[in-house]
Write an enzyme that holds these catalytic residues in place. Structure first.
Site, short mmCIF file in Angstrom:
data_model
loop_
_atom_site.label_atom_id
_atom_site.label_comp_id
_atom_site.label_asym_id
_atom_site.label_seq_id
_atom_site.Cartn_x
_atom_site.Cartn_y
_atom_site.Cartn_z
N GLY A 12 5.95 -0.77 9.44
CA GLY A 12 5.83 -2.19 9.74
C GLY A 12 4.72 -2.53 10.72
CG ASN A 102 1.29 -6.64 -2.04
OD1 ASN A 102 1.90 -6.20 -1.06
ND2 ASN A 102 0.75 -5.84 -2.95
CG HIS A 104 -2.98 -2.30 -3.36
ND1 HIS A 104 -1.79 -1.70 -3.72
CD2 HIS A 104 -3.95 -1.44 -3.77
CE1 HIS A 104 -2.03 -0.55 -4.32
NE2 HIS A 104 -3.34 -0.36 -4.36
C1 GAR Z 1 -0.06 -0.60 4.25
O1 GAR Z 1 -1.23 0.19 4.19
C2 GAR Z 1 0.02 -1.47 3.00
O2 GAR Z 1 -1.22 -1.88 2.52
C3 GAR Z 1 0.66 -0.50 2.05
O3 GAR Z 1 1.66 0.15 2.80
C4 GAR Z 1 1.18 0.28 4.14
C5 GAR Z 1 2.29 -0.15 5.08
O4 GAR Z 1 1.97 0.12 6.39
N1 GAR Z 1 1.19 -1.19 0.91
C6 GAR Z 1 1.16 -0.65 -0.30
O5 GAR Z 1 0.74 0.45 -0.52
C7 GAR Z 1 1.71 -1.55 -1.41
N2 GAR Z 1 1.38 -1.03 -2.69
P1 GAR Z 1 2.79 -0.57 7.59
O6 GAR Z 1 4.26 -0.36 7.29
O7 GAR Z 1 2.37 0.19 8.79
O8 GAR Z 1 2.41 -2.00 7.63
#
Ligand code: GAR
Length: 187
Positions: A12, A102, A104
């Protein structure tokens, strides 16, 4: 005042940046956070920031009617996905058309689709020999990772980069651009 619900499954860090960025904003607020993972790091960050966090286990994203009712009851205007790893059900997309956003961690349409999240994306980018990667902020529609693109930002991949070092560069872009882009969409 627009109400935002943030959905997050993991650490998060993006959700945390977004919560901080909107604190005190007069046009939009983070009304609540939803996670599917009762062990997610985001739960602690919500406590720190004083934002209510609710756990909706996976079943709620298969049969989403309780979740949809909950969002409507809380007057949610926008849903922001920040590292949310479950597929968003069609019924939810229909209820919030062009209101689900979203991020990505790559330059879509490349390196998107099922199984493409977090470090998996950076490994695939590295293995493909790409010279650059970055972030894509997009609307969520009925086609996974294929909604209208709102913003992309790039960073270079240089000799010696690993999936982890690419992840750090991408995370920096995410933290820099995601909150501000959301503000621009919502105004
Ligand atoms: C982030 O890099 C986001 O872009 C990715 O998960 C990570 C979450 O990090 N999302 C995806 O890959 C969606 N396909 P966080 O929990 O530290 O924000």
């Amino acid at each position: 005042m627009k109400n935002i619900a943030v959905f997050a499954s993991g650490n998060g860090t993006n959700a945390h940046q977004i919560m901080r960025y909107f604190a005190g904003n007069s046009k939009a607020m983070i009304r609540l956070v939803i996670t599917n993972n009762e062990k997610a790091g985001i739960i602690h960050k919500c406590k720190q920031e004083g934002i209510p966090c609710f756990v909706f286990p996976k079943d709620n994203f298969v049969t989403p009617y309780a979740l949809i009712t909950f969002l409507i009851q809380n007057n949610i205007d926008y849903i922001v996905l920040a590292g949310f790893l479950l597929q968003i059900p069609q019924a939810l997309i229909k209820e919030f058309p062009k209101k689900i956003i979203n991020i990505h961690p790559a330059l879509l349409p490349k390196f998107g689709g099922k199984g493409m999240y977090g470090i998996n994306v950076h490994k695939a980018v590295l293995e493909a020999g790409e010279k650059e990667t970055g972030i894509t902020i997009h609307y969520v529609n009925e086609h996974y990772d294929k909604g209208e693109i709102i913003l992309q930002q790039k960073c270079a991949i240089t000799a010696g980069d690993t999936a982890e070092s690419i992840g750090l560069k991408v995370q920096q872009l995410e933290h820099e651009y995601y909150p501000e882009t959301l503000k621009n969409i919502i105004k």
